[in-house]
Scaffold this motif. Structure first.
Motif, short mmCIF file in Angstrom:
data_model
loop_
_atom_site.label_atom_id
_atom_site.label_comp_id
_atom_site.label_asym_id
_atom_site.label_seq_id
_atom_site.Cartn_x
_atom_site.Cartn_y
_atom_site.Cartn_z
N GLN A 21 47.00 16.98 43.06
CA GLN A 21 45.60 17.28 43.29
C GLN A 21 44.75 16.03 43.45
O GLN A 21 43.54 16.10 43.60
N PRO A 36 43.64 21.69 38.55
CA PRO A 36 43.49 23.01 39.16
C PRO A 36 43.17 24.06 38.11
O PRO A 36 43.66 24.02 36.98
N TYR A 39 43.50 30.16 37.67
CA TYR A 39 43.27 31.47 38.27
C TYR A 39 42.80 31.29 39.70
O TYR A 39 42.39 30.20 40.13
N SER A 40 42.86 32.37 40.47
CA SER A 40 42.33 32.38 41.82
C SER A 40 41.42 33.60 41.97
O SER A 40 41.64 34.63 41.31
N ILE A 41 40.43 33.51 42.84
CA ILE A 41 39.55 34.64 43.10
C ILE A 41 39.18 34.63 44.58
O ILE A 41 38.78 33.60 45.13
N ASP A 42 39.37 35.77 45.25
CA ASP A 42 39.08 35.89 46.66
C ASP A 42 37.64 36.27 46.89
O ASP A 42 36.89 36.60 45.96
N GLU A 48 43.11 36.84 40.03
CA GLU A 48 44.50 36.78 39.60
C GLU A 48 44.70 35.55 38.72
O GLU A 48 44.40 34.43 39.14
N THR A 50 46.84 32.72 37.09
CA THR A 50 48.04 32.03 37.56
C THR A 50 48.58 31.04 36.54
O THR A 50 49.60 30.40 36.79
N GLU A 138 32.92 27.62 44.45
CA GLU A 138 33.48 28.70 43.65
C GLU A 138 32.70 30.01 43.82
O GLU A 138 32.98 31.00 43.14
N GLN A 160 33.10 26.85 51.23
CA GLN A 160 32.60 28.20 51.03
C GLN A 160 31.32 28.39 51.86
O GLN A 160 30.55 27.44 52.05
#
Length: 349
Positions: A21, A36, A39-42, A48, A50, A138, A160
């Motif tokens: 990273q 990092p 978690y991930s978020i769409d 989700e 991780t 984010e 974003q």
């Protein structure tokens, strides 16, 4: 002393080996490490977790290690907390706020900061643009408000969709800084983007890749030492309305340099100064220039240099103060298409 240097280089090697990273800003020789998130978020709010060997909590729910994707209500903020599964008394807990879609974020230097409120709020704005853009990255479709002039000290990225409301304030880019926009739709309103750089390499303010950038009532100003392009586009779209782009460089200067992109400029001013001054350089894609003025100062120059591009020119004024060259506004290759009306005028001296 030699032993200490050896240990230092071994440490640097291990950091590069095990921390992918890492980002390196070569202009000012700084290393930035970004751990990092677990978690991930769409964009649709699908969350989700991780992280390995971690348990987590969303808002006031029970702690869990479940990694099944779930939907969050993105009409409100959420707090995610996580800690090691190997629970011990005093085990550190990390947390992050997931801000709602369309959230308002504030940044700027102000004496009225109130730490009782969340960082990034109007009462307690982020103190640097880099911090604010980390928060923007984010959130989906947020609005970033500037409450004062602000300086960008390092290269930063934006990936974003967002609107940046400058509030008639200035974003000042330090010598080794720029903004990279990737896969995003970004709109600038009522702000000045300014950079004065003595860097000895090719320089810029903004680079966009697979993105859409819109400027409304904005001013972009650049003063560079070497060959420079103030805005660089690749597979992107640029819209500029009701403002001005001004730059000068001691060598080759280009206001907008694009590859396979779409450019639309309306009711605006373009001023470019350099030994070789070019307002717009386009390779592929399209370029529309309407009811705008373009002025060049230097030895050689063109208003538009185009290759394999569709050009639309309506109601523009082109003025060139050039000591060399043949005094033409356009340089195009044989596969360009040019559409223009009689209201375009050009004067070279």
């Amino acid at each position: 002393m030699a032993f200490k240097r050896t240990r230092l280089w071994i440490s640097v090697f291990l950091i590069f080996l095990f921390c992918p990273q890492i980002t390196v800003a070569l202009g000012n020789m700084t290393l930035a490490l970004r751990e990092p998130l677990p978690y991930s978020i769409d964009r649709d709010g699908t969350f989700e977790f991780t992280g390995d060997f971690l348990i987590y909590q969303i808002d006031d729910e029970y702690w869990s290690a479940d990694k099944t994707p779930r939907k969050l209500d993105m009409r409100q903020d959420h707090i995610v907390r996580w800690q090691s599964m190997a629970y011990e008394e005093g085990n550190p807990v990390s947390s992050k706020t997931i801000m709602r879609h369309g959230a308002d974020i504030y940044a700027g230097s102000t004496s009225s900061r109130d730490i009782q409120y969340p960082v990034g709020s109007s009462q307690n704005p982020y103190s640097t643009l880099e911090q604010a853009l980390e928060a923007v990255n984010e959130v989906y479709q947020c609005k970033l408000h500037l409450v004062s002039d602000i300086t960008v000290e390092s290269s930063c990225s934006l990936y974003q969709d967002c609107t940046i409301d400058g509030g008639d304030h200035t974003i000042i880019f330090a010598c080794n800084s720029d903004l990279f926009v990737q896969d995003a739709d970004v709109q600038f309103e009522l702000c000045v983007l300014k950079k004065e750089s003595d860097a000895s390499y090719n320089d810029r303010i903004i680079k966009a890749d697979k993105s859409t950038i819109s400027f409304y009532d904005c001013e972009l100003y650049g003063n560079f030492l070497q060959t420079s392009s103030m805005v660089e586009l690749k597979d992107s779209r640029l819209s500029f309305t009701g403002g001005g782009l001004t730059m000068q460089s001691k060598e080759y200067s280009v206001l907008i340099n694009s590859s396979n992109s779409s450019i639309s400029i309306n009711d605006s001013r373009l001023t470019c100064t350099g030994i070789h001054a070019t307002a717009i350089s386009v390779n592929g894609g399209s370029c529309s220039l309407t009811n705008s003025s373009c002025t060049l100062w230097g030895e050689l120059g063109r208003m538009v240099e185009a290759s394999g591009t569709r050009l639309s020119l309506y109601g523009n004024t082109f003025t060139g103060h050039l000591t060399k060259g043949d005094g033409r506004s356009l340089y195009i290759d044989e596969i360009c298409t040019v559409i223009q009306d009689e209201d375009n005028s050009e004067v070279f001296d």
